[in-house]
Design a protein around this motif. Sequence first.
Motif, PDB file in Angstrom:
ATOM      1  N   SER A 249       0.795  -1.120   0.127  1.00  0.00           N
ATOM      2  CA  SER A 249       0.023   0.138   0.055  1.00  0.00           C
ATOM      3  C   SER A 249       1.044   1.387   0.151  1.00  0.00           C
ATOM      4  O   SER A 249       1.977   1.515   0.326  1.00  0.00           O
ATOM      5  CB  SER A 249      -0.792  -0.063   1.214  1.00  0.00           C
ATOM      6  N   ARG A 250       0.242   2.297  -0.580  1.00  0.00           N
ATOM      7  CA  ARG A 250       0.937   3.806  -0.476  1.00  0.00           C
ATOM      8  C   ARG A 250       0.950   4.509   0.943  1.00  0.00           C
ATOM      9  O   ARG A 250      -0.121   4.392   1.501  1.00  0.00           O
ATOM     10  CB  ARG A 250       0.541   4.422  -1.437  1.00  0.00           C
ATOM     11  N   LEU A 251       2.060   4.975   1.206  1.00  0.00           N
ATOM     12  CA  LEU A 251       2.011   5.964   2.276  1.00  0.00           C
ATOM     13  C   LEU A 251       2.031   7.277   2.038  1.00  0.00           C
ATOM     14  O   LEU A 251       3.048   7.814   1.268  1.00  0.00           O
ATOM     15  CB  LEU A 251       3.223   5.578   3.218  1.00  0.00           C
ATOM     16  N   GLY A 438       8.335  -8.101  -2.156  1.00  0.00           N
ATOM     17  CA  GLY A 438       7.406  -7.272  -2.092  1.00  0.00           C
ATOM     18  C   GLY A 438       8.364  -5.759  -1.863  1.00  0.00           C
ATOM     19  O   GLY A 438       7.943  -4.867  -2.562  1.00  0.00           O
ATOM     20  N   ALA A 439       9.604  -5.827  -1.462  1.00  0.00           N
ATOM     21  CA  ALA A 439      10.571  -4.809  -1.629  1.00  0.00           C
ATOM     22  C   ALA A 439      10.846  -4.264  -2.823  1.00  0.00           C
ATOM     23  O   ALA A 439      10.959  -3.011  -3.215  1.00  0.00           O
ATOM     24  CB  ALA A 439      11.912  -5.141  -0.623  1.00  0.00           C
ATOM     25  N   VAL A 440      11.058  -5.105  -3.709  1.00  0.00           N
ATOM     26  CA  VAL A 440      11.463  -4.668  -5.127  1.00  0.00           C
ATOM     27  C   VAL A 440      10.323  -4.344  -5.992  1.00  0.00           C
ATOM     28  O   VAL A 440      10.452  -3.577  -6.805  1.00  0.00           O
ATOM     29  CB  VAL A 440      12.095  -6.206  -5.952  1.00  0.00           C
ATOM     30  N   ALA A 441       9.105  -5.067  -5.608  1.00  0.00           N
ATOM     31  CA  ALA A 441       8.064  -4.510  -6.185  1.00  0.00           C
ATOM     32  C   ALA A 441       7.519  -3.066  -5.602  1.00  0.00           C
ATOM     33  O   ALA A 441       6.988  -2.179  -6.473  1.00  0.00           O
ATOM     34  CB  ALA A 441       6.502  -5.429  -5.778  1.00  0.00           C
ATOM     35  N   GLY A 442       7.900  -2.722  -4.403  1.00  0.00           N
ATOM     36  CA  GLY A 442       7.764  -1.543  -3.927  1.00  0.00           C
ATOM     37  C   GLY A 442       8.426  -0.263  -4.737  1.00  0.00           C
ATOM     38  O   GLY A 442       8.155   0.741  -5.185  1.00  0.00           O
ATOM     39  N   LEU A 443       9.885  -0.707  -4.992  1.00  0.00           N
ATOM     40  CA  LEU A 443      10.716   0.140  -5.718  1.00  0.00           C
ATOM     41  C   LEU A 443      10.225   0.469  -7.139  1.00  0.00           C
ATOM     42  O   LEU A 443      10.356   1.369  -7.683  1.00  0.00           O
ATOM     43  CB  LEU A 443      12.182  -0.608  -5.710  1.00  0.00           C
ATOM     44  N   LEU A 444       9.722  -0.946  -7.955  1.00  0.00           N
ATOM     45  CA  LEU A 444       9.042  -0.731  -9.194  1.00  0.00           C
ATOM     46  C   LEU A 444       8.008   0.109  -9.135  1.00  0.00           C
ATOM     47  O   LEU A 444       7.717   1.007  -9.972  1.00  0.00           O
ATOM     48  CB  LEU A 444       8.704  -2.080  -9.738  1.00  0.00           C
ATOM     49  N   ARG A 445       7.023   0.100  -8.169  1.00  0.00           N
ATOM     50  CA  ARG A 445       6.022   1.006  -8.078  1.00  0.00           C
ATOM     51  C   ARG A 445       6.220   2.493  -7.787  1.00  0.00           C
ATOM     52  O   ARG A 445       5.612   3.334  -8.393  1.00  0.00           O
ATOM     53  CB  ARG A 445       4.994   0.420  -7.155  1.00  0.00           C
ATOM     54  N   ARG A 446       7.243   2.510  -7.038  1.00  0.00           N
ATOM     55  CA  ARG A 446       7.794   3.919  -6.652  1.00  0.00           C
ATOM     56  C   ARG A 446       8.328   4.770  -7.908  1.00  0.00           C
ATOM     57  O   ARG A 446       8.133   5.852  -8.074  1.00  0.00           O
ATOM     58  CB  ARG A 446       8.843   4.003  -5.520  1.00  0.00           C
ATOM     59  N   GLY A 451       6.081   8.416  -4.486  1.00  0.00           N
ATOM     60  CA  GLY A 451       5.550   8.092  -3.104  1.00  0.00           C
ATOM     61  C   GLY A 451       6.194   6.976  -2.397  1.00  0.00           C
ATOM     62  O   GLY A 451       7.353   6.547  -2.649  1.00  0.00           O
ATOM     63  N   SER A 452       5.767   6.860  -1.210  1.00  0.00           N
ATOM     64  CA  SER A 452       6.534   5.872  -0.165  1.00  0.00           C
ATOM     65  C   SER A 452       5.677   4.512  -0.163  1.00  0.00           C
ATOM     66  O   SER A 452       4.459   4.883  -0.461  1.00  0.00           O
ATOM     67  CB  SER A 452       6.783   6.447   0.924  1.00  0.00           C
ATOM     68  N   TRP A 453       5.977   3.641   0.158  1.00  0.00           N
ATOM     69  CA  TRP A 453       5.323   2.197  -0.027  1.00  0.00           C
ATOM     70  C   TRP A 453       5.467   1.438   1.323  1.00  0.00           C
ATOM     71  O   TRP A 453       6.524   1.533   1.939  1.00  0.00           O
ATOM     72  CB  TRP A 453       5.590   1.561  -1.081  1.00  0.00           C
ATOM     73  N   ARG A 454       4.410   0.766   1.683  1.00  0.00           N
ATOM     74  CA  ARG A 454       4.403  -0.144   2.896  1.00  0.00           C
ATOM     75  C   ARG A 454       4.296  -1.480   2.372  1.00  0.00           C
ATOM     76  O   ARG A 454       2.976  -1.688   1.586  1.00  0.00           O
ATOM     77  CB  ARG A 454       3.801   0.269   3.808  1.00  0.00           C
ATOM     78  N   VAL A 455       4.882  -2.419   2.863  1.00  0.00           N
ATOM     79  CA  VAL A 455       4.925  -3.802   2.416  1.00  0.00           C
ATOM     80  C   VAL A 455       4.482  -4.638   3.843  1.00  0.00           C
ATOM     81  O   VAL A 455       5.795  -4.677   4.807  1.00  0.00           O
ATOM     82  CB  VAL A 455       5.963  -4.438   1.530  1.00  0.00           C
ATOM     83  N   GLU A 456       3.673  -5.472   4.003  1.00  0.00           N
ATOM     84  CA  GLU A 456       3.073  -6.083   5.270  1.00  0.00           C
ATOM     85  C   GLU A 456       2.910  -7.689   4.843  1.00  0.00           C
ATOM     86  O   GLU A 456       2.367  -7.986   3.954  1.00  0.00           O
ATOM     87  CB  GLU A 456       1.987  -5.426   5.915  1.00  0.00           C
TER      88      GLU A 456
END
Length: 556
Positions: A249-251, A438-446, A451-456
């Motif tokens: 999700s986006r922060l 999830g970390a790499v996916a967050g980097l791709l989405r960013r 934005g900042s991203w949260r992975v849980e």
Amino acid sequence: MTEALIKRLGEEIGVCLPDVRVTGADPVLPSVFRIGTAAAACVGAVTAAAALYWTRQGGQVGARHPQADPDAASPGPDATVPSPDSTVPSPDSTVPSLDSPVPGSDVPDVVTADGPVLDTARPDGAMPEVSVDVRHAAAAFLSERYFRIDGEGMGLWAPLSGDYRTSDGWIKLHCNFDHHRDAVLRALRLPADADRAGVSSACESRTSAEIEDAVTREGGCAAAMRSRAEWLDHPQAQEISRTPVVALSRLDVAPRPGSAARNPLRRDPTGPGRVGRPLEGVRVLDLTRVIAGPVAGRILAAHGAEVLRVGAAHVPEVPGLVVETAFGKRSCHIDLRTEAETLRELVRRADVVVQGYRPGALADRGFGPEDLAGLRPGIVSVEISAYGSRGPWGRRRGFDSLVQMVCGIAHEGGDGTRPRPLPCQALDHATGYLAAFGAVAGLLRRADEGGSWRVELSLARTARWFDDLGRVDPARATSDGTGPGESGPSGIERGGQVLDGEPGPSVDDLLASMDSPFGTLTYVRPPGRIEGAEPYWATPPPRQGEHPAGWATTTG
């Protein structure tokens, strides 16, 4: 099946992953659960995400990194990993900002399997071949068991840890850390020098639920054995069932004064190709211990990220694991009671923060996901817990073996008569690889949306995902997956007990060795393969706190 699982993981997190070639199939380990399938899917997902990230930075298909071994697919047990040359550019190199979305992008803040999926393919469509071998992935899930220091293995369980019969069933007590052992002894009203026989006697006169509650109140870790049906009826199981296995999700947090926005995440994908490692230039703060979180940082390091593991001299560790999970990382000590600003400074220059402490523990000290995003706009915050951060067990301590006990896995493995967990810490390892994904996916989405991203993630949600994969035919599940004349370790360690006659897969062709300050290390090579950018660890595990609390000028 495995290829479809990998695609589905990408869809649920909003990234269109490249195809992954999967070789091998279950059963690989002696279990009715599809451990090999799950292992290959988790490894395949993070490998595919790393390949996608690398390609978008201009990584060349077919090009080979100077350190890559052309025979890396199957080195022998005596293979060594060379030290890297200082050829990696500084992570502080000037790069375009990513705080603004790509023009024309229109992707919602949270993407589910039913929502739009971000197509992140390179403009020229070039993509290296990505592959994963089921046996190699499963061996990686047993990496701590195959790990050797000068030929010697390591013990993972303290004397009082294990399963105990109660008046109405079974309880697992986790006593690997001294303060957790002391909590168990207080809950059972036993002296500090009580032995296993004394603990066993105290458990026999109490119910499983009584012991579980008492140990939890004392700040310890215990789990009553439950059946699958009992767990599915539990409020915490119902809570986690409403979340995806990897939640992204986006922060939306306003930057704080003095915050930094370092974004080395997009190099011009249409520019000249460059030979480099897939996650080169990415800085990862590893605030984890034991297995799941450290595994996430370790595989990110294998793909070239600069991973700085942060511990503290007063925080206990499992001695062998803190070495086995530290390949490719640097290590520093920070005491948050007096040096919180030092950690804040590291956050301000990080790309990813992975934390695996009990939900709320770091937030209470000012390092929750919103705090991180305020310090470093564009951060990807990855959080790993035992039971999730919400629900009645949202702040409960837990470990892989405990989650297997409560969710029905140990019950099913032992036919309900006594606990019999999986033949590896599969929830830990799967969650670790999924966290890295999830970390790499967050980097791709960013990179595309800013934005900042949260992975849980949680071990309990990973267990639910395992359950959803179905079962292997029990008649075939007794096979170890090895061929004639092959053999694996002499026994599988399950929750503190080694059960003879349950060999793991033969892994001689999957091992490598490396000199280190601890001696000669034998280890399972990182699983998964990217054409032209095979994962490897450039440095041996460091001693705890060996490095200063700062970022290096090069990765590796």
